[in-house]
Design a protein around this motif. Structure first.
Motif, PDB file in Angstrom:
ATOM      1  N   ASN A 188       0.850  -1.185   0.000  1.00  0.00           N
ATOM      2  CA  ASN A 188       0.000   0.000   0.000  1.00  0.00           C
ATOM      3  C   ASN A 188       0.887   1.238   0.000  1.00  0.00           C
ATOM      4  O   ASN A 188       2.105   1.140  -0.187  1.00  0.00           O
ATOM      5  CB  ASN A 188      -0.956  -0.010   1.202  1.00  0.00           C
ATOM      6  CG  ASN A 188      -0.231  -0.158   2.526  1.00  0.00           C
ATOM      7  OD1 ASN A 188       0.796   0.475   2.764  1.00  0.00           O
ATOM      8  ND2 ASN A 188      -0.743  -1.018   3.406  1.00  0.00           N
ATOM      9  N   ALA A 189       0.312   2.392   0.213  1.00  0.00           N
ATOM     10  CA  ALA A 189       1.069   3.637   0.154  1.00  0.00           C
ATOM     11  C   ALA A 189       2.158   3.717   1.212  1.00  0.00           C
ATOM     12  O   ALA A 189       3.111   4.484   1.066  1.00  0.00           O
ATOM     13  CB  ALA A 189       0.128   4.831   0.291  1.00  0.00           C
ATOM     14  N   ASN A 190       2.049   2.917   2.251  1.00  0.00           N
ATOM     15  CA  ASN A 190       3.031   2.942   3.332  1.00  0.00           C
ATOM     16  C   ASN A 190       4.168   1.948   3.142  1.00  0.00           C
ATOM     17  O   ASN A 190       5.149   1.987   3.879  1.00  0.00           O
ATOM     18  CB  ASN A 190       2.335   2.675   4.664  1.00  0.00           C
ATOM     19  CG  ASN A 190       1.331   3.755   5.003  1.00  0.00           C
ATOM     20  OD1 ASN A 190       1.601   4.940   4.824  1.00  0.00           O
ATOM     21  ND2 ASN A 190       0.154   3.352   5.479  1.00  0.00           N
ATOM     22  N   SER A 213       3.072  -4.976   2.731  1.00  0.00           N
ATOM     23  CA  SER A 213       2.064  -5.406   3.700  1.00  0.00           C
ATOM     24  C   SER A 213       1.661  -6.839   3.398  1.00  0.00           C
ATOM     25  O   SER A 213       1.945  -7.362   2.313  1.00  0.00           O
ATOM     26  CB  SER A 213       0.831  -4.496   3.645  1.00  0.00           C
ATOM     27  OG  SER A 213       0.133  -4.665   2.413  1.00  0.00           O
ATOM     28  N   GLY A 222       0.472  -3.050  -6.141  1.00  0.00           N
ATOM     29  CA  GLY A 222       0.828  -2.543  -4.819  1.00  0.00           C
ATOM     30  C   GLY A 222       2.175  -1.840  -4.848  1.00  0.00           C
ATOM     31  O   GLY A 222       2.373  -0.817  -4.190  1.00  0.00           O
ATOM     32  N   LEU A 250       1.703   1.528  -6.735  1.00  0.00           N
ATOM     33  CA  LEU A 250       0.956   2.437  -5.859  1.00  0.00           C
ATOM     34  C   LEU A 250       1.889   3.040  -4.814  1.00  0.00           C
ATOM     35  O   LEU A 250       1.902   4.256  -4.586  1.00  0.00           O
ATOM     36  CB  LEU A 250      -0.181   1.667  -5.193  1.00  0.00           C
ATOM     37  CG  LEU A 250      -1.168   2.433  -4.296  1.00  0.00           C
ATOM     38  CD1 LEU A 250      -2.489   1.689  -4.226  1.00  0.00           C
ATOM     39  CD2 LEU A 250      -0.630   2.602  -2.866  1.00  0.00           C
ATOM     40  N   TYR A 251       2.695   2.182  -4.190  1.00  0.00           N
ATOM     41  CA  TYR A 251       3.631   2.652  -3.169  1.00  0.00           C
ATOM     42  C   TYR A 251       4.646   3.619  -3.740  1.00  0.00           C
ATOM     43  O   TYR A 251       4.915   4.689  -3.175  1.00  0.00           O
ATOM     44  CB  TYR A 251       4.344   1.462  -2.534  1.00  0.00           C
ATOM     45  CG  TYR A 251       5.570   1.847  -1.757  1.00  0.00           C
ATOM     46  CD1 TYR A 251       5.458   2.435  -0.494  1.00  0.00           C
ATOM     47  CD2 TYR A 251       6.845   1.646  -2.284  1.00  0.00           C
ATOM     48  CE1 TYR A 251       6.585   2.806   0.228  1.00  0.00           C
ATOM     49  CE2 TYR A 251       7.975   2.012  -1.570  1.00  0.00           C
ATOM     50  CZ  TYR A 251       7.842   2.593  -0.321  1.00  0.00           C
ATOM     51  OH  TYR A 251       8.958   2.978   0.384  1.00  0.00           O
ATOM     52  N   SER A 266      -1.322   9.758  -6.037  1.00  0.00           N
ATOM     53  CA  SER A 266      -2.179   8.698  -5.530  1.00  0.00           C
ATOM     54  C   SER A 266      -2.731   7.884  -6.694  1.00  0.00           C
ATOM     55  O   SER A 266      -3.433   8.412  -7.559  1.00  0.00           O
ATOM     56  CB  SER A 266      -3.328   9.299  -4.718  1.00  0.00           C
ATOM     57  OG  SER A 266      -4.209   8.281  -4.271  1.00  0.00           O
ATOM     58  N   ARG A 304      -5.840   1.039  -6.687  1.00  0.00           N
ATOM     59  CA  ARG A 304      -5.184  -0.179  -6.198  1.00  0.00           C
ATOM     60  C   ARG A 304      -4.862  -1.194  -7.276  1.00  0.00           C
ATOM     61  O   ARG A 304      -3.852  -1.891  -7.200  1.00  0.00           O
ATOM     62  CB  ARG A 304      -6.053  -0.846  -5.118  1.00  0.00           C
ATOM     63  CG  ARG A 304      -5.406  -2.080  -4.475  1.00  0.00           C
ATOM     64  CD  ARG A 304      -4.068  -1.721  -3.850  1.00  0.00           C
ATOM     65  NE  ARG A 304      -3.353  -2.843  -3.265  1.00  0.00           N
ATOM     66  CZ  ARG A 304      -2.604  -3.711  -3.942  1.00  0.00           C
ATOM     67  NH1 ARG A 304      -2.485  -3.593  -5.260  1.00  0.00           N
ATOM     68  NH2 ARG A 304      -1.974  -4.679  -3.329  1.00  0.00           N
ATOM     69  N   GLU A 324      -4.766   9.688   1.369  1.00  0.00           N
ATOM     70  CA  GLU A 324      -4.706   8.520   2.237  1.00  0.00           C
ATOM     71  C   GLU A 324      -5.349   7.341   1.524  1.00  0.00           C
ATOM     72  O   GLU A 324      -6.402   7.480   0.898  1.00  0.00           O
ATOM     73  CB  GLU A 324      -5.441   8.788   3.571  1.00  0.00           C
ATOM     74  CG  GLU A 324      -4.745   9.802   4.442  1.00  0.00           C
ATOM     75  CD  GLU A 324      -3.400   9.317   4.921  1.00  0.00           C
ATOM     76  OE1 GLU A 324      -3.258   8.096   5.164  1.00  0.00           O
ATOM     77  OE2 GLU A 324      -2.483  10.142   5.048  1.00  0.00           O
ATOM     78  N   ILE A 325      -4.747   6.192   1.615  1.00  0.00           N
ATOM     79  CA  ILE A 325      -5.260   4.989   0.935  1.00  0.00           C
ATOM     80  C   ILE A 325      -5.461   3.883   1.966  1.00  0.00           C
ATOM     81  O   ILE A 325      -4.610   3.672   2.792  1.00  0.00           O
ATOM     82  CB  ILE A 325      -4.275   4.518  -0.140  1.00  0.00           C
ATOM     83  CG1 ILE A 325      -4.134   5.605  -1.192  1.00  0.00           C
ATOM     84  CG2 ILE A 325      -4.730   3.213  -0.763  1.00  0.00           C
ATOM     85  CD1 ILE A 325      -3.152   5.283  -2.292  1.00  0.00           C
TER      86      ILE A 325
END
Length: 331
Positions: A210-212, A215, A237, A240-241, A249, A252, A330-331
């Motif tokens: 994910n954006a962080n 995962s 993923g 996106l990241y 942004s 997904r 935020e995602i």
């Protein structure tokens, strides 16, 4: 590697590690030049010194080979047992590993030993195939991948797809003009490429990322593989990241990312563009980040890792598109 007993990490049947940011200065001879690549700072001096071990080896070529083999990961271990930053098989290390830092040990996991050992091994192989016709560096790299015997047998790079891709990948990396990736891309694209590059070697996880960052994924891929116990990325993923790091942004899924990006005409792609695979916009199933010179960074499939792949890694390349500049959400 096969006959030479050194193996490539995370590239399956084809050698597919390359990035245009790790390249050599434009217009210079690839043999014997100084290191002009963005190799990790802690390894630059080692590569600079070891990369002049013989005329067929240069710092740029050595750095390209290390990128190919492990992505500069000193803890890398391949499924067939190759070890360390240079991916030596134990038997090859036993016969060719050296104590590069003079601490009294030959440690395959220590880059201070493994990097000079890799350069020495390249020089040994170059001597083995010095009388074979053709490009001496190409023959040396082919021997590193397939064994000196195969190169001598075929009078040059043998007709093995893995070996031919291996030679092309490293040679293209070492010979591409410096800055080719970033000068033709926006600052956001360069940021995205660097973010993706930092994830090289991260496991594939179906539904992961994910954006962080990496995962745990979900179950299940079309082949029944679950990512629920694996921390990593799937293809979209990862993209996106990478673009979240650049302030953009993305949706997904790969198909949604294509719909949210601007189409790029064939031949007009530039580093940072997204490369999509499928038979139509509705059936897009894979995406990677273009890094220049016909290569992408992607998370290919279950059982692999984030890596560099040729742009034609899949036969159904559908389109290239450029992410639109937006504020990251935020995602």
């Amino acid at each position: 590697m096969k006959a030479a007993t050194v193996a490539t990490v995370g590239v399956g049947a084809t050698a597919a590690v390359i990035v245009a940011a790790l390249v050599q200065a434009a217009g210079t001879d690839p043999v014997g030049t100084a290191l002009s690549m963005s190799a990790p700072a802690e390894y630059r001096d080692l590569i600079e010194e070891a990369g002049n071990a013989c005329p067929e080896v240069s710092p740029n070529l050595l750095a390209a080979l290390l990128t190919q083999e492990s992505g500069f990961n000193p803890k890398a271990r391949s499924p067939v047992g190759a070890q360390g930053i240079a991916q030596f098989m134990p038997s090859t290390w036993e016969s060719h590993g050296i104590d590069g830092n003079g601490d009294g040990k030959r440690d395959v996991w220590d880059p201070e030993d493994a990097i000079p050992s890799s350069a020495k091994y390249l020089c040994t192989i170059a001597e083995d195939v010095k009388d074979v016709p053709g490009n001496k560096q190409h023959n040396m790299l082919a021997a590193y991948n397939a064994g000196s015997g195969a190169v001598r047998k075929y009078g040059g790079v043998p007709p093995y797809k893995e070996t031919q891709n291996y030679v092309k990948a490293i040679s293209a990396l070492a010979e591409t003009p410096a800055g080719a990736g970033q000068t033709s891309s926006t600052g956001q694209a360069a940021t995205a490429i660097n973010a993706a590059k930092a994830m090289i070697g991260t496991p594939y996880s179906w539904g992961g990322g994910n954006a962080n960052g990496p995962s745990k994924g979900i179950c299940c891929s079309p082949n029944g593989r679950s990512g629920s116990a694996i921390t990593g990325f799937d293809c979209s993923g990862l993209t996106l990241y990478a673009y979240a790091k650049a302030g953009i942004s993305l949706p997904r899924t790969a198909a949604a990312q294509y719909a949210a990006s601007e189409h790029v005409e064939p031949g007009q792609q530039r580093p940072g563009d997204l490369v999509f695979y499928g038979s139509s916009a509705a059936t897009i199933h894979h995406v990677g980040i273009y890094v220049g010179n016909g290569w992408i960074i992607d998370a290919p499939r279950p059982g692999t890792q984030v890596r560099y792949s040729p742009m034609d890694t899949m036969s159904d390349l559908y389109a290239v598109a450029r992410p639109k500049s937006t504020e990251s959400k935020e995602i």
